[in-house]
Design a protein around this motif. Structure first.
Motif, PDB file in Angstrom:
ATOM      1  N   GLU A  35       0.848  -1.182   0.000  1.00  0.00           N
ATOM      2  CA  GLU A  35       0.000   0.000   0.000  1.00  0.00           C
ATOM      3  C   GLU A  35       0.888   1.238   0.000  1.00  0.00           C
ATOM      4  O   GLU A  35       1.894   1.294   0.708  1.00  0.00           O
ATOM      5  CB  GLU A  35      -0.861  -0.022   1.261  1.00  0.00           C
ATOM      6  N   TYR A  36       0.499   2.204  -0.761  1.00  0.00           N
ATOM      7  CA  TYR A  36       1.365   3.357  -0.989  1.00  0.00           C
ATOM      8  C   TYR A  36       0.665   4.616  -0.514  1.00  0.00           C
ATOM      9  O   TYR A  36      -0.510   4.860  -0.831  1.00  0.00           O
ATOM     10  CB  TYR A  36       1.663   3.442  -2.490  1.00  0.00           C
ATOM     11  N   ASP A  38       0.669   8.547  -0.828  1.00  0.00           N
ATOM     12  CA  ASP A  38       1.137   9.512  -1.809  1.00  0.00           C
ATOM     13  C   ASP A  38       1.834  10.686  -1.129  1.00  0.00           C
ATOM     14  O   ASP A  38       1.180  11.482  -0.450  1.00  0.00           O
ATOM     15  CB  ASP A  38      -0.081   9.995  -2.602  1.00  0.00           C
ATOM     16  N   TYR A  47       6.422  13.105  -9.763  1.00  0.00           N
ATOM     17  CA  TYR A  47       5.838  12.123 -10.678  1.00  0.00           C
ATOM     18  C   TYR A  47       6.076  12.520 -12.122  1.00  0.00           C
ATOM     19  O   TYR A  47       6.023  13.695 -12.476  1.00  0.00           O
ATOM     20  CB  TYR A  47       4.333  11.986 -10.442  1.00  0.00           C
ATOM     21  N   PHE A  52      -2.980   9.416 -13.021  1.00  0.00           N
ATOM     22  CA  PHE A  52      -2.787   8.023 -13.414  1.00  0.00           C
ATOM     23  C   PHE A  52      -3.196   7.870 -14.878  1.00  0.00           C
ATOM     24  O   PHE A  52      -4.223   8.405 -15.298  1.00  0.00           O
ATOM     25  CB  PHE A  52      -3.632   7.089 -12.537  1.00  0.00           C
ATOM     26  N   ARG A  71       1.209   5.199 -12.446  1.00  0.00           N
ATOM     27  CA  ARG A  71       1.901   6.484 -12.313  1.00  0.00           C
ATOM     28  C   ARG A  71       3.338   6.160 -11.941  1.00  0.00           C
ATOM     29  O   ARG A  71       3.603   5.243 -11.149  1.00  0.00           O
ATOM     30  CB  ARG A  71       1.221   7.310 -11.222  1.00  0.00           C
ATOM     31  N   ILE A  80       3.588   3.027  -9.531  1.00  0.00           N
ATOM     32  CA  ILE A  80       2.420   2.992  -8.650  1.00  0.00           C
ATOM     33  C   ILE A  80       1.205   2.571  -9.470  1.00  0.00           C
ATOM     34  O   ILE A  80       0.972   3.074 -10.569  1.00  0.00           O
ATOM     35  CB  ILE A  80       2.142   4.396  -8.046  1.00  0.00           C
ATOM     36  N   TRP A  81       0.426   1.664  -8.892  1.00  0.00           N
ATOM     37  CA  TRP A  81      -0.749   1.118  -9.568  1.00  0.00           C
ATOM     38  C   TRP A  81      -1.991   1.571  -8.798  1.00  0.00           C
ATOM     39  O   TRP A  81      -2.050   1.422  -7.583  1.00  0.00           O
ATOM     40  CB  TRP A  81      -0.639  -0.410  -9.581  1.00  0.00           C
ATOM     41  N   LEU A  82      -2.946   2.091  -9.491  1.00  0.00           N
ATOM     42  CA  LEU A  82      -4.195   2.517  -8.849  1.00  0.00           C
ATOM     43  C   LEU A  82      -5.181   1.360  -8.894  1.00  0.00           C
ATOM     44  O   LEU A  82      -5.592   0.923  -9.971  1.00  0.00           O
ATOM     45  CB  LEU A  82      -4.771   3.734  -9.589  1.00  0.00           C
ATOM     46  N   GLY A  87      -6.711   1.326  -3.308  1.00  0.00           N
ATOM     47  CA  GLY A  87      -6.101   2.614  -3.604  1.00  0.00           C
ATOM     48  C   GLY A  87      -4.800   2.432  -4.352  1.00  0.00           C
ATOM     49  O   GLY A  87      -4.696   1.621  -5.261  1.00  0.00           O
ATOM     50  N   GLN A  88      -3.791   3.169  -3.912  1.00  0.00           N
ATOM     51  CA  GLN A  88      -2.518   3.145  -4.631  1.00  0.00           C
ATOM     52  C   GLN A  88      -1.616   2.060  -4.051  1.00  0.00           C
ATOM     53  O   GLN A  88      -1.487   1.916  -2.834  1.00  0.00           O
ATOM     54  CB  GLN A  88      -1.825   4.511  -4.499  1.00  0.00           C
ATOM     55  N   LYS A  90       2.295   0.340  -4.479  1.00  0.00           N
ATOM     56  CA  LYS A  90       3.646   0.461  -5.055  1.00  0.00           C
ATOM     57  C   LYS A  90       4.042  -0.941  -5.488  1.00  0.00           C
ATOM     58  O   LYS A  90       4.187  -1.838  -4.656  1.00  0.00           O
ATOM     59  CB  LYS A  90       4.597   0.986  -3.981  1.00  0.00           C
TER      60      LYS A  90
END
Lengths: 224, 571
Positions: A35-36, A38, A47, A52, A71, A80-82, A87-88, A90
């Motif tokens: 879990e990332y 931001d 970024y 995204f 992103r 980073i994957w949404l 959520g985001q 890593k």
């Protein structure tokens, strides 16, 4: 009336996405990460793409997982994957060997590699051109300034791309993406390259022009 | 405005239609198998080649083959194919009884058409020590199914000599006519085997009948998809009252030195489907339900359990056939005593696609680096930072500190023991430092696909594991010593290797001391024909007899053809 049209279209599109969602279960199973949070709220410019964008990843198993929203964090060199549920995320760097991002309607391709330069570590490099020579860029950022707003500290980064040119089994690191730098790196081929620059009116005012320049002169660079 | 509204609705409905109904349905598949012979002595190897025939270029890459009699399945093979083709061999157990057996082959996609669509071929297996052959006479029903009539093809076999002595080189050429390539696949099988004069009555393949209506799931997708890169393991999950459990998350993993996991969700009917990558082949698998309802029942699908019966067609036991069988028994006994093996394996590697849960742990602790501690709670409390084990509702659960917030997660971390997820540390409470090799922690919300874990605790034991030495084509029979309560054990077979028939050659004409009583002189399942003549060479054995040379293959429509010639080996 336009509002009603808009909401009906959205509703129908959502139904469509739900219908295809069930097939995606299997292919996402190979994506792992943590879990990332931001940091972009107080760290500006870290970024490559603030929003995204659609993209796909190539895993070390060789599989390609597409239909993702991604992103790229230039500062930490992480993808980073949404996700819908969490959520985001890593993505684990060891799993993702390459990825594609759709930037300004073109597909930018990044691959993880270790360049034979000093003690470089594995990092993601974007392919700007791949022909008889390869032009790569590492989308680094560097700290530019700080400021305070309402007692909150903000840090601002600016792009600091690092270019690499791979000719045969040698890798060059032009300090700047300019024609003059190439002259300095290949002094024995300067005349040839100069001729091409004049004939073809090659410029280096932007990254795209520099890439075009490399494409046009690659034969000269490769020739013994 | 109204027009715009109508156009939007039409566009939207079209999009939905595209989502629900694929633009092109997969055409049916058919499997054809060729074997080197039809009569075997128990202990011999069956050489086979298998091909998937389909009008679609994307044929299944995974096939299944089994050997059974009327009561039991003896060999179960997982076949990894390239461009829809594979070949190899498997050994018939020495202890098989004399009788009629059936080779069945299919792909997962073919299961949609029903078992009648499977490839089936009857063979005879004779036990080495059975000289009465009663089983061949008593068994069998008169209501056997009809079998293929093979066609000829425009192809010629030319021999340099059709009468040779023992251990002499045979040179032949296979010459297809130009028209051959318009109608037939260019890859053929060539075999040279002892001719049994009275085999005209021995049945070959059974006719397969495909259901036109393919089985569908409730969401209109096909029940059994094509397997291209890995196997699908289906099954269903119910509660104690046999009510299907929908939207249950299930895990699949195997004991290893790292945490590994595949997950699947059950549908409305309680059905789940795991994708089993190459990494899991040949390993003991464990299936667990995430929510661990103690009364839940997980039933995996067994592809090798067929509903259809095998009805053998009896063969007339002529004098020639009996003589051939008795001779063969003797020859096999001699070959076995000299341990002659004519098989050469070509290793191949299936991409493992290892289903990691994480690649790098946040922390790794080795209990052996510290003073010996008596149990897991002591270990967690003293040498594992940011981890607490709490008892909740009779279960011992680990809670991890989130590295971001520095607070404990409100939900317990997922536990892996030797790479397999478990629900409770209770069975492992008494493990001391001596029994634990290392503990790995992930101190963050770890995401894998569409599931997430509030931290990961992976404990690896020092216990000696019994690695099941799985042979090709067999399933592992033992399970590791560490137990995983609540998990269903599922032994997964491994892919069969590509085996070639590698007979001896005698270029120097000097007699080797080992007798060579082969009845199969040559077998090549992968001969690619071209416009000219293709030479083939091999050596005769020490067994003088009449031999039949067979070139067989398939037309583009899937019809088999066979072209034969003869040669004689004299003493």
């Amino acid at each position: 009336m336009n509002k009603r049209l808009f909401w009906i279209t959205c509703f129908i599109l959502c139904l469509t996405m739900t219908a295809v969602a069930q097939d995606r279960e299997m292919k996402y199973a190979q994506l792992t990460g943590i879990e990332y949070t931001d940091p972009g709220l107080t760290n500006k410019g870290i970024y490559l793409n603030e929003d995204f964008v659609p993209g796909s990843v190539v895993l070390n198993s060789g599989d390609v997982v597409s239909g993702l929203y991604l992103r790229y964090n230039n500062l930490t060199d992480q993808l980073i994957w949404l996700t819908k549920e969490y959520g985001q995320v890593k993505l684990d760097k060891l799993t993702v060997t390459a990825f594609y991002l759709t930037l300004k309607e073109t597909s930018a391709y990044f691959r993880q590699m270790r360049l034979p330069l000093g003690d470089s570590l594995p990092a993601y490099y974007q392919d700007l051109y791949k022909g008889k020579v390869t032009l790569l860029v590492q989308r680094k950022v560097s700290h530019a300034s700080d400021y305070y707003q309402n007692k909150t500290h903000y840090s601002v980064c600016k792009p600091n791309p690092q270019y690499y040119l791979v000719v045969g089994n040698k890798t060059y690191h032009p300090s700047r993406p300019t024609i003059k730098t190439i002259y300095a790196l290949f002094p024995e081929k300067k005349e040839q390259i100069q001729h091409l620059v004049r004939t073809l009116h090659l410029k280096d005012r932007s990254e795209a022009e520099f890439t075009e320049f490399i494409r046009e002169v690659e034969e000269s660079l490769v020739m013994e | 405005m109204k027009k715009q509204l109508i156009h939007s609705i039409v566009a939207g409905v079209s999009l939905i239609a595209l989502a629900f109904f694929p633009a092109k349905a997969d055409p049916p598949e058919k499997v054809q198998v060729q074997t080197d012979r039809e009569i075997y002595i128990a202990g011999e190897s069956i050489y086979y080649s298998i091909r998937v025939l389909t009008s679609d270029s994307a044929a299944s890459n995974i096939g299944y083959m089994l050997l059974r009699n009327t009561g039991q399945v003896f060999n179960q093979l997982y076949l990894h194919m390239e461009k829809g083709k594979a070949y190899g061999s498997f050994t018939i157990s020495d202890t098989l009884k004399t009788g009629y057996y059936e080779i069945v082959a299919f792909t997962n996609f073919m299961r949609n058409g029903g078992e009648d669509a499977y490839y089936r071929k009857q063979i005879i297996v004779v036990n080495r020590f059975d000289d009465q052959l009663d089983n061949l006479v008593k068994q069998g029903s008169d209501k056997g199914e009809s079998f293929f009539v093979e066609h000829k093809a425009p192809l010629m076999i030319r021999l340099d000599k059709d009468s040779l002595s023992t251990r002499e080189e045979v040179r032949l050429t296979v010459k297809p006519a130009t028209s051959f390539f318009n109608r037939y696949y260019p890859v053929v099988t060539v075999s040279v085997k002892q001719n049994i004069l009275s085999t005209a009555g021995i049945p070959r393949e059974a006719v397969s009948h495909e259901n036109e209506q393919y089985a569908e799931r409730s969401d209109k997708s096909l029940m059994y998809p094509k397997e291209k890169t890995g196997i699908y393991l289906d099954g269903y999950i119910t509660n104690g009252d046999s009510v299907p459990l929908s939207n249950e998350c299930l895990y699949l993993s195997t004991p290893d030195t790292f945490a590994n996991l595949q997950y699947a969700f059950s549908d409305r009917e309680g059905r789940f489907r795991f994708y089993v990558p190459g990494y899991y082949m040949g390993k003991p698998l464990f299936i667990t339900a995430k929510n661990h309802k103690d009364d839940c029942r997980i039933v995996p699908d067994d592809k090798f359990r067929l509903r259809s019966e095998f009805r053998p067609i009896p063969v007339e036991m002529t004098h020639e056939l009996r003589k051939y069988i008795l001779e063969s028994q003797e020859l096999v006994r001699i070959r076995k005593s000299y341990q002659i093996n004519s098989t050469r394996s070509i290793p191949f590697r299936v991409p493992p696609r290892i289903p990691y849960v994480y690649r790098e742990a946040s922390a790794v602790i080795y209990p052996s680096h510290f003073t010996r501690l008596n149990d897991l709670k002591e270990i967690a409390g003293n040498i594992v930072p940011d981890l607490r084990i709490r008892e909740m509702n009779g279960r011992y659960l680990p809670f991890m500190v989130d590295y971001k917030t520095r607070q404990y997660f409100s939900e317990p971390a997922v536990i892996f023991i030797d790479g397999v997820p478990v629900h409770d540390l209770n069975p492992y409470r008494k493990w001391s430092s001596d029994e634990i090799s290392r503990i790995e922690l992930c101190k963050a919300m770890r995401v894998k696909g569409e599931i997430a874990f509030p931290g990961v605790v992976a404990i690896f034991s020092n216990r000696e594991k019994k690695e099941p030495g799985v042979k090709q084509g067999e399933t592992p029979s033992s399970v590791p010593e560490v137990e995983f309560p609540g998990a269903l054990s599922y032994p997964m077979g491994t892919f069969s290797e590509y085996d070639l028939y590698d007979p001896p050659r005698y270029p120097s004409k000097i007699s080797a001391p080992v007798p060579d009583f082969r009845q199969l002189l040559y077998w090549n399942p992968n001969l690619e024909l071209n416009e000219g003549s293709l030479p083939v060479s091999f050596y005769t054995s020490d067994w003088p007899s009449d031999y039949i040379i067979e070139v067989s293959g398939y037309s583009l429509e899937g019809e088999p053809f066979r072209v034969t010639s003869k040669l004689t080996v004299y003493e």
